[in-house]
Structure formats: structure tokens, C-alpha cells
Design a protein around this motif. Structure first.
Motif, short mmCIF file in Angstrom:
data_model
loop_
_atom_site.label_atom_id
_atom_site.label_comp_id
_atom_site.label_asym_id
_atom_site.label_seq_id
_atom_site.Cartn_x
_atom_site.Cartn_y
_atom_site.Cartn_z
N UNK A 267 0.99 -1.10 0.09
CA UNK A 267 -0.08 -0.05 -0.02
C UNK A 267 0.78 1.09 0.07
N UNK A 268 2.01 1.10 0.05
CA UNK A 268 3.07 2.43 0.43
C UNK A 268 2.80 3.22 -0.89
N UNK A 269 2.88 2.94 -2.21
CA UNK A 269 2.84 3.79 -3.40
C UNK A 269 1.57 4.58 -3.20
N UNK A 270 0.40 3.99 -2.76
CA UNK A 270 -0.80 4.39 -2.78
C UNK A 270 -0.91 5.56 -1.74
N UNK A 271 -0.30 5.19 -0.64
CA UNK A 271 -0.08 6.27 0.47
C UNK A 271 0.73 7.58 0.03
N UNK A 272 1.79 7.14 -0.66
CA UNK A 272 2.65 8.14 -1.03
C UNK A 272 1.94 9.22 -2.07
N UNK A 273 1.21 8.66 -2.99
CA UNK A 273 0.14 9.17 -3.90
C UNK A 273 -0.50 10.19 -3.33
N UNK A 274 -1.21 9.74 -2.22
CA UNK A 274 -2.17 10.47 -1.26
C UNK A 274 -1.31 11.75 -0.76
N UNK A 275 -0.40 11.52 -0.06
CA UNK A 275 0.52 12.81 0.13
C UNK A 275 0.88 13.76 -0.84
N UNK A 276 1.19 13.23 -1.96
CA UNK A 276 1.47 14.08 -3.05
C UNK A 276 0.47 14.65 -3.53
N UNK A 277 -0.91 14.17 -3.41
CA UNK A 277 -2.01 14.72 -3.91
C UNK A 277 -2.53 16.03 -3.16
N UNK A 278 -2.28 15.81 -1.76
CA UNK A 278 -2.48 16.69 -0.74
C UNK A 278 -1.50 17.97 -1.14
N UNK A 279 -0.21 17.49 -1.47
CA UNK A 279 0.69 18.70 -1.83
C UNK A 279 0.17 19.57 -2.86
N UNK A 280 -0.62 18.79 -3.85
CA UNK A 280 -1.12 19.61 -5.05
C UNK A 280 -2.28 20.26 -4.74
#
Length: 289
Positions: A267-280
């Protein structure tokens, strides 16, 4: 290293914060001989980190900021250990930072709760560390960024503004800036919008994370809502307004490594993606007038 940098890139990140803490775990504060990593020569350290530098370049990730070891000193330690931390480790951290082509080195101030006395004494220790590294910072073109800890001498914004401006004027260079830690600011009761606005262009980097207002949890923003059950809301709107007011155009960096370690590997890739989306999301709101 390439696998990790590739994960960041696929998730939507363009930059990262490279922490040196993981190379600092074997130090016993009763004997300075136990930490051998920073006893390597500067060239040996560069050789060690060369694969990391190459991997970041291949993946297209910029090492935007680095974190000096924590703590920089603790009370009642032997003087030889204090000297090792404040001089050998700190100066070599700066050399590693320059090797990565990184412009910002985050450093925590001294905390009076460590047992070194009042806030004024803690601030004196912080000043000594900064001023011992200032000439090197100018030579290597690195801005040391003071980070606000939970309750320390680096929470007094008026004092910080005066000191940062004084040091930069003295060296005729931006050798000193600020790292705004959202989690620590919340625990300290700091008004996000007010402090960010006052810092202005002195604000260089971030450690963005969330908590419940009681513990330093390093959680993903918006995951701890104020629900009336001992969870205080985080003023993300004030955070956005402050950055919008100072026309912030640098990097938003998240300090959420502890979150990743709690998820299954798949799940780490999905969690990283969520954090990046919050940054966006943050950047979109900051740029929206």
C-alpha cells in the motif's frame, strides 16, 4: 536507493528531504566511540552517498532539503560527545548537503526542557551552534534553516526575525532561514497564518504533518479531524492563507515517514500518492487568488 526515489516520482513528487537520522542510531551518549559513521572522512562520506545522489538524478528527484542529526546536543552529556555532535557531525552534515547540491539544511534549536535551563539559555546554545557553522554555510552556499520544535527557543517569531536578518546582513548572504514545522507549531499553540506571514521570504522549507494537539504523531494532514474527542482541529485554512499572503513559490515538504511504516508494503505507493495529492491541493489553494 533508485527503488525508493522511483516510488516518490511515480507518486507525484519532484523533491525530497534527505534525513541523516538513520545514520545516527548507534551513538551511545555515554561514549562517543560508538557512532562510527560520521567518523568517516568527508571523501568516504561522499563515496558512500554517491549511489543515492546518482539514483535521485536518474529518477528525477531533487534533494531540496536535508535534516541535520537530532539531537544536536542533550543535557549532562560528556563534553567530548557534545563536541562530536556540534562540530564533527554538524560540519560533516553540511559537507554532505553540499555534495547533494542541496541549498537548505534543517536544524533544530536547543530545547529548555532538555535540562539546560531557561529558554534564554537554550537560545544562547542555539546561537553558538549557528554561529560556529555560519562561515562554512556561506562558503558552501547553504542556508541553515532553524526549525521550531514543540516548545523551544525557536518559537519566538520576533526574536527569530531579528536574528535571521542580523546574521544574513553580517555575512551578506542568505546563510540562515526558517523551517516551519506544522505539527510542532500546533502543539505550541502557534497561529499558523500569523507566523508564516511574519516570516515572509525567510521561510525556506517545511516539515508538514498533523497531530491531535496533544502528541507529536507525524500524521498525514486532514486525517485527524477535530471531533470533540480530545482531538484539536488543525488550522490548514490559516496555513494556506499565510502562504498565499507571502506568495510562497518554493517546495512543500511532508514529514510523514512514520505513516508509511505503519502501512503494508503493497500500500505504500498509494499512501505516497495521497500525500503528493495533498501537496497538489495545498499548492492549488495557495496560488488561487
Amino acid at each position: 536507493p533508485l527503488e525508493g526515489f522511483d516510488m516518490m516520482k511515480r507518486a507525484g513528487f519532484s523533491c525530497c528531504d534527505f534525513s541523516l537520522d538513520s545514520y545516527f542510531t548507534d551513538l551511545s551518549f555515554s561514549s562517543p566511540e560508538t557512532n562510527v559513521f560520521f567518523r568517516k572522512s568527508v571523501q568516504e562520506l561522499k563515496d558512500f552517498f554517491a549511489p543515492h545522489k546518482e539514483a535521485a538524478e536518474i529518477a528525477g528527484i531533487k534533494i531540496n532539503q536535508m535534516c541535520m542529526q537530532y539531537p544536536v546536543c542533550i543535557p549532562n552529556m560528556a563534553m567530548e560527545i557534545a563536541e562530536y555532535l556540534m562540530h564533527t557531525v554538524a560540519s560533516k552534515s553540511m559537507e554532505i548537503c553540499a555534495f547533494f547540491g542541496c541549498s537548505y539544511l534543517v536544524m533544530s534549536g536547543f530545547d529548555a526542557s532538555w535540562g539546560i535551563g531557561r529558554d534564554e539559555v537554550a537560545w544562547e546554545w542555539t546561537e553558538k551552534l549557528i554561529e560556529s557553522l555560519a562561515p562554512m554555510a556561506k562558503e558552501l552556499e547553504i542556508a541553515m534553516c532553524i526549525e521550531n520544535s514543540c516548545k523551544d527557543s525557536c518559537c519566538d517569531v520576533e526574536k527569530l526575525l531579528m536574528y535571521i536578518d542580523c546574521m544574513n546582513e553580517r555575512y551578506n548572504a542568505e546563510i540562515l532561514g526558517f523551517c516551519f514545522n506544522t505539527g510542532h507549531a500546533k502543539l505550541s499553540g502557534i497561529d499558523f497564518e500569523d507566523m508564516i506571514t511574519k516570516l515572509g521570504n525567510r521561510l525556506k522549507v517545511f516539515h508538514i504533518h498533523d497531530n491531535d494537539g496533544n502528541r507529536n504523531l507525524h500524521q498525514i494532514p486532514f486525517t485527524l479531524a477535530g471531533d470533540g474527542q480530545n482531538v484539536l482541529p488543525t488550522d490548514w485554512e490559516g496555513f494556506i492563507r499565510g502562504l498565499r499572503r507571502i506568495h510562497f513559490d518554493k517546495v512543500l515538504s511532508f514529514e510523514t515517514a512514520s505513516v508509511l511504516s505503519s502501512f503494508p508494503e503493497k500500500m505504500k505507493q498509494d499512501v505516497l500518492r495521497l500525500v503528493a495529492q495533498i501537496g497538489d491541493y495545498f499548492m492549488g489553494e495557495i496560488r488561487h487568488s
